[in-house]
Design a protein around this motif. Structure first.
Motif, PDB file in Angstrom:
ATOM      1  N   THR A 117      11.369  -2.179  -6.566  1.00 44.66           N
ATOM      2  CA  THR A 117      10.371  -1.439  -7.364  1.00 44.66           C
ATOM      3  C   THR A 117      10.920  -0.933  -8.692  1.00 44.66           C
ATOM      4  OG1 THR A 117      10.938   0.685  -6.325  1.00 44.66           O
ATOM      5  CG2 THR A 117       9.229  -0.645  -5.249  1.00 44.66           C
ATOM      6  N   TRP A 120       9.037  -1.261 -12.016  1.00 46.59           N
ATOM      7  CA  TRP A 120       7.812  -0.489 -12.175  1.00 46.59           C
ATOM      8  C   TRP A 120       8.055   0.835 -12.889  1.00 46.59           C
ATOM      9  CZ3 TRP A 120       2.592  -0.827 -10.298  1.00 46.59           C
ATOM     10  CH2 TRP A 120       2.274  -2.086  -9.780  1.00 46.59           C
ATOM     11  N   LEU A 238       1.883  -0.555  -6.415  1.00 49.82           N
ATOM     12  CA  LEU A 238       3.209  -0.457  -5.805  1.00 49.82           C
ATOM     13  C   LEU A 238       3.141  -0.656  -4.291  1.00 49.82           C
ATOM     14  CD1 LEU A 238       5.940  -0.015  -7.132  1.00 49.82           C
ATOM     15  CD2 LEU A 238       5.788   2.403  -6.545  1.00 49.82           C
TER      16      LEU A 238
END
Length: 428
Positions: A117, A120, A238
């Motif tokens: 992640t 992001w 997400l």
């Protein structure tokens, strides 16, 4: 060499949630420790002994070496001896972690999961969602201004704004945000009777662990449904990244997926709420400082960085030494537990001139509220952006702001900040 042992009152404060709620007295004890025993053993009846690391330089040194000072060997957050034994008995492989997230991982798992992640939360990607964040900020400001000139900024504004942002990114629908806020506060504030699930003083390790298990189970039930939905219907959020992600060629195990959801859903907003409320508190206390930012033309970067230093929402993490070593002249043994006292590091006189003054012009501001090294906060750039945008949207709409009552902090050794900030304001 005789190991330095902290005075009893200082050792007691480090494990006392009420001391963190009181705050000023705790800082007096940190100051004494930095001056007299900056790296010393804290002994408490209910807790295994641990090193209290109160100097900025020592916190950085430990944070830079995640092999020598590990996060997964023992709990990376403070737990008493009975609670630690209970958790070991009930967790998979007796690893001692109720949750397995990035916080509880070492190499090689930590970086593998972080990279899922990380993009992001980098500035390049955040710029693509800035307009969405600004829309949320404007809506937040309008709701505050509609409150008629008084509100509890911590509860009514600071708690909800970053919550909206993070849930939007994660993919949690707006109607579920109150549930996420409640569960976050129960997870991070189990020792505060105004916040915890029982709404009462916790008197035993069994009670505390059982209460946290209920909170974690609620998170797991909720995110199990999210996972099933995203695997069937992927989206640009997400939650889809976590639900469909793979580690070593296989889907993320349920326990680790739940830990990932929880760290994003909780740490992603609660800490930003605390720093945002801290900034507004200082502006409310200092009319000249407020006037400086009121017209929206002054750069708020220094204000934001100083608010993060001043508030230091994450108040500690613990690391476990994986080998015998030396740190600042002290012999650290393999297996020793070390508490990184971030609020103390952020008031270190060796790093910050006049550290007990709120100074947005502080340059450089080497605050360590986001941690450092491999475990540095994944969402630090998002937090700064959220705070900047809210200040840009809110401050020009206000003619004045002042305290309307006594602020109060959460009684918690781990994540802290204001739980009440009554303010009086006049809109333009």
């Amino acid at each position: 060499m005789t190991m330095p042992i902290l005075p009893t009152d200082i050792a007691a404060a480090l494990v006392d949630p009420k001391a963190y709620g009181e705050w000023n007295g705790l800082h007096e004890k940190y100051s004494w420790a930095r001056a007299n025993m900056p790296l010393a053993i804290a002994e408490n009846e209910r807790f295994d002994p641990f090193w209290a690391v109160t100097k900025h330089a020592d916190i950085l040194e430990i944070s830079k070496n995640n092999v020598r000072f590990a996060s997964a060997v023992r709990s990376p957050t403070l737990v008493d001896r009975d609670a630690e034994a209970l958790v070991k008995a009930i967790t998979p492989n007796h690893d001692g972690h109720l949750i397995r997230s990035l916080v509880q991982m070492d190499a090689p798992d930590h970086m593998k999961y972080r990279l899922l992640t990380q993009s992001w939360f980098m500035p390049k990607n955040l710029r693509t969602i800035e307009a969405r964040i600004r829309e949320i900020a404007r809506d937040t400001v309008e709701k505050m201004l509609a409150m008629g000139g008084e509100c509890d900024f911590a509860k009514d504004v600071a708690a909800y704004y970053p919550l909206h942002v993070v849930m939007n990114i994660l993919g949690v629908p707006p109607e579920d945000e109150p549930r996420m806020l409640m569960l976050t506060q129960q997870l991070f504030g189990p020792t505060d009777p105004e916040i915890n699930r029982a709404r009462a003083e916790i008197v035993s390790a069994e009670q505390a662990i059982q209460m946290l298990q209920f909170v974690i189970a609620d998170f797991e039930t909720y995110f199990a449904a999210i996972t099933a939905d995203r695997r069937a219907h992927p989206r640009d959020d997400l939650a889809t990244v976590i639900a469909t992600g793979t580690i070593n060629g296989a889907p993320i195990p349920d326990r680790e997926a739940n830990g990932y959801y929880m760290i994003v859903a909780t740490a992603g907003h609660d800490t930003t709420s605390a720093s945002t409320a801290g900034a507004i508190m200082e502006l409310a206390k200092n009319p000249a400082l407020f006037a400086r930012y009121r017209d929206g033309t002054a750069d708020t970067a220094g204000l934001i960085e100083e608010a993060i230093r001043w508030t230091t929402p994450v108040q500690h993490f613990l690391r476990t030494a994986t080998e015998d070593c030396e740190l600042s002249g002290q012999k650290i043994a393999k297996g020793d537990w070390l508490m990184l006292c971030y609020p103390s590091g952020n008031r270190d006189e060796a790093v910050f001139e006049d550290p007990f003054t709120f100074n947005p012009d502080r340059t450089p501001n080497n605050q360590i509220a986001f941690g450092f090294g491999g475990h540095v906060c994944l969402g630090q750039h998002l937090a700064r952006m959220e705070m900047r945008i809210l200040m840009e949207e809110l401050l020009p709409r206000l003619k004045s702001i002042e305290l309307a009552g006594e602020p109060a902090r959460v009684e918690s050794t781990f994540v802290g900040g204001l739980k009440r900030l009554p303010i009086r304001f006049e809109a333009n």
